[in-house]
Scaffold this motif. Structure first.
Motif, PDB file in Angstrom:
ATOM      1  N   MET A 170       2.888  -6.098  -8.432  1.00 55.78           N
ATOM      2  CA  MET A 170       3.502  -5.860  -7.127  1.00 55.78           C
ATOM      3  C   MET A 170       2.915  -4.623  -6.446  1.00 55.78           C
ATOM      4  O   MET A 170       2.849  -4.543  -5.215  1.00 55.78           O
ATOM      5  N   PHE A 171       2.475  -3.671  -7.258  1.00 56.71           N
ATOM      6  CA  PHE A 171       1.973  -2.414  -6.699  1.00 56.71           C
ATOM      7  C   PHE A 171       0.561  -2.538  -6.138  1.00 56.71           C
ATOM      8  O   PHE A 171       0.034  -1.553  -5.611  1.00 56.71           O
ATOM      9  N   LEU A 172      -0.038  -3.712  -6.215  1.00 57.62           N
ATOM     10  CA  LEU A 172      -1.305  -3.914  -5.521  1.00 57.62           C
ATOM     11  C   LEU A 172      -1.126  -3.703  -4.017  1.00 57.62           C
ATOM     12  O   LEU A 172      -2.058  -3.307  -3.319  1.00 57.62           O
ATOM     13  N   GLY A 173       0.076  -3.970  -3.526  1.00 55.52           N
ATOM     14  CA  GLY A 173       0.354  -3.731  -2.116  1.00 55.52           C
ATOM     15  C   GLY A 173       0.280  -2.274  -1.734  1.00 55.52           C
ATOM     16  O   GLY A 173       0.118  -1.947  -0.539  1.00 55.52           O
ATOM     17  N   ALA A 174       0.386  -1.374  -2.712  1.00 55.82           N
ATOM     18  CA  ALA A 174       0.313   0.059  -2.410  1.00 55.82           C
ATOM     19  C   ALA A 174      -1.095   0.477  -2.003  1.00 55.82           C
ATOM     20  O   ALA A 174      -1.262   1.501  -1.323  1.00 55.82           O
ATOM     21  N   VAL A 175      -2.110  -0.297  -2.382  1.00 54.14           N
ATOM     22  CA  VAL A 175      -3.492   0.071  -2.056  1.00 54.14           C
ATOM     23  C   VAL A 175      -3.730   0.002  -0.542  1.00 54.14           C
ATOM     24  O   VAL A 175      -4.131   1.010   0.073  1.00 54.14           O
ATOM     25  N   VAL A 215       4.296  -7.760   0.063  1.00 47.57           N
ATOM     26  CA  VAL A 215       4.582  -8.401   1.339  1.00 47.57           C
ATOM     27  C   VAL A 215       4.531  -7.394   2.484  1.00 47.57           C
ATOM     28  O   VAL A 215       4.042  -7.694   3.586  1.00 47.57           O
ATOM     29  N   VAL A 216       5.032  -6.185   2.239  1.00 44.21           N
ATOM     30  CA  VAL A 216       5.176  -5.186   3.302  1.00 44.21           C
ATOM     31  C   VAL A 216       3.832  -4.698   3.830  1.00 44.21           C
ATOM     32  O   VAL A 216       3.732  -4.257   4.973  1.00 44.21           O
ATOM     33  N   ALA A 217       2.776  -4.813   3.021  1.00 41.83           N
ATOM     34  CA  ALA A 217       1.475  -4.266   3.414  1.00 41.83           C
ATOM     35  C   ALA A 217       1.008  -4.808   4.762  1.00 41.83           C
ATOM     36  O   ALA A 217       0.402  -4.073   5.557  1.00 41.83           O
ATOM     37  N   SER A 218       1.290  -6.069   5.058  1.00 41.30           N
ATOM     38  CA  SER A 218       0.817  -6.655   6.318  1.00 41.30           C
ATOM     39  C   SER A 218       1.510  -6.040   7.524  1.00 41.30           C
ATOM     40  O   SER A 218       0.876  -5.815   8.572  1.00 41.30           O
TER      41      SER A 218
END
Length: 378
Positions: free
Chosen positions: A90-95, A163-166
């Motif tokens: 899930m933390f891939l979105g942190a990148v 999800v939030v990254a977008s």
């Protein structure tokens, strides 16, 4: 006496790389959002302090990127295991979200010093960041549905991270577009609304299921207690994206002879921003209450504590944006208060992180951390 020193150091370095996970990029998210909020304070030196923190964040992001690439090359099996892990993945979105704070800094700190060149660089980096955010937002849910083991009772707000990254990229588009010629701003504006659509509806669905999970299975385990703050992130970022895209829209629409639609986009930004900001206020209060309960019963430190910073930071940004659009001083005053709270939390979490990193605790993976995906200090 130094016979075993170098092999021991190499072994220790190897363990750092082997146990390195995308969780570390949450450090750049929290540091970056504080850097962007500090210039809003009516204090001498606040802009300079924010810029210094932005440069520090750039160094951190580059370091973490190098470590990630080294781990991918030297420990491919562990890297693939991260994709299968129900929390670490899930933390891939942190990148992309960490990168977005650096891109936004090019507008806040770079444009006043370097002019159009900084805006052009921000545009180019944004294109990569938006693509990366969209890929992560699709890939991780796909892995959730096909490769990973999940259950409702184990669900937490961590599900929101990819999800939030977008929508973070959508908010960045609204910040960058006014600094570009109309022809270059046009694709950013329309892409921003598409990125919003790729994120906010899905985030609201996840939050709906999360409320059901909390009602049926109560609070998450202490190691993931801070994850209660994470739903504040998509609500605040969604509000910020609508506000900033709505502000950028009139110039672009007028150039396309669609100026009659400009008030609609601006009004949508205000109405949607207020609604999501209000929902965020409720969730902020809930997360504060539940975190206080965890503090009383035991809240072990881990990298998840950075979840206290970025969601509050984007909520602060949305508060300032509402203050600018509505010209209500109450929003601006609240924003100043939130920046003070954010700075205090950042110092607390940064100090604990530095201590844990120097002691090596945050690079260890005890059994509890294998289950939660969050290396911790007991």
């Amino acid at each position: 006496m130094f016979t075993g020193f170098l092999p021991a150091r190499r072994a220790a370095s190897g363990e750092v790389l082997r146990n390195f996970t995308p969780n570390w990029f949450t450090v750049t998210m929290g540091t970056g959002i504080l850097a962007l909020m500090l210039p809003h304070l009516p204090l001498a030196g606040a802009v300079r302090l924010g810029e210094g923190l932005w440069w520090l964040n750039l160094g951190l992001f580059l370091l973490l990127t190098v470590l990630s690439l080294l781990r991918l090359v030297l420990y491919p099996q562990e890297s693939r295991a991260t994709l299968r892990h129900p929390v670490q993945s899930m933390f891939l979105g942190a990148v992309p979200m960490g990168l977005a704070t650096l891109i936004n800094g090019l507008i806040v700190f770079g444009v006043p010093q370097w002019g159009a060149a900084a805006a052009t660089l921000a545009r180019d980096l944004w294109a990569f960041d938006a693509l990366l955010a969209a890929v992560v937002g699709l890939l991780v849910p796909y892995l959730m549905f096909t490769r990973q083991d999940h259950a409702l009772e184990r669900m937490t707000g961590v599900w929101l991270l990819p999800v939030v990254a977008s929508e973070v990229a959508a908010a960045s588009a609204g910040l960058i577009a006014p600094q570009l010629p109309v022809a270059e701003a046009l694709p950013l504006l329309y892409s921003g609304y598409v990125l919003f659509a790729l994120s906010v509806p899905l985030a609201l669905m996840i939050i709906t299921v999360l409320v059901l999970r909390l009602a049926q299975h109560k609070l998450p385990p202490p190691d993931l207690g801070v994850s209660m703050f994470l739903p504040l992130g998509p609500l605040a970022t969604g509000a910020l994206a609508l506000l900033q895209l709505g502000e950028a829209a009139p110039r672009v629409l007028s150039a396309q002879e669609l100026g009659d639609l400009a008030p609609t986009f601006t009004g949508l930004g205000l109405a949607g921003g207020l609604i999501l900001w209000g929902f965020g206020a409720w969730w902020l209060a809930l997360a504060t209450l539940t975190t206080g309960r965890f503090v009383r019963t035991g809240l072990p430190f881990n990298l998840g504590w950075w979840g206290l910073t970025f969601p509050l930071g984007v909520y602060t940004a949305a508060t300032y944006a509402l203050g600018t659009l509505t010209r209500l001083s109450a929003f601006t005053t609240l924003g100043h208060i939130l920046v003070g709270v954010l700075a205090g939390l950042w110092f607390l979490v940064a100090a604990r992180t530095l201590h844990g990193a120097l002691r090596g605790h945050l690079f260890q993976t005890p059994p509890a951390a294998r289950e939660t995906g969050l290396p911790r200090v007991s």
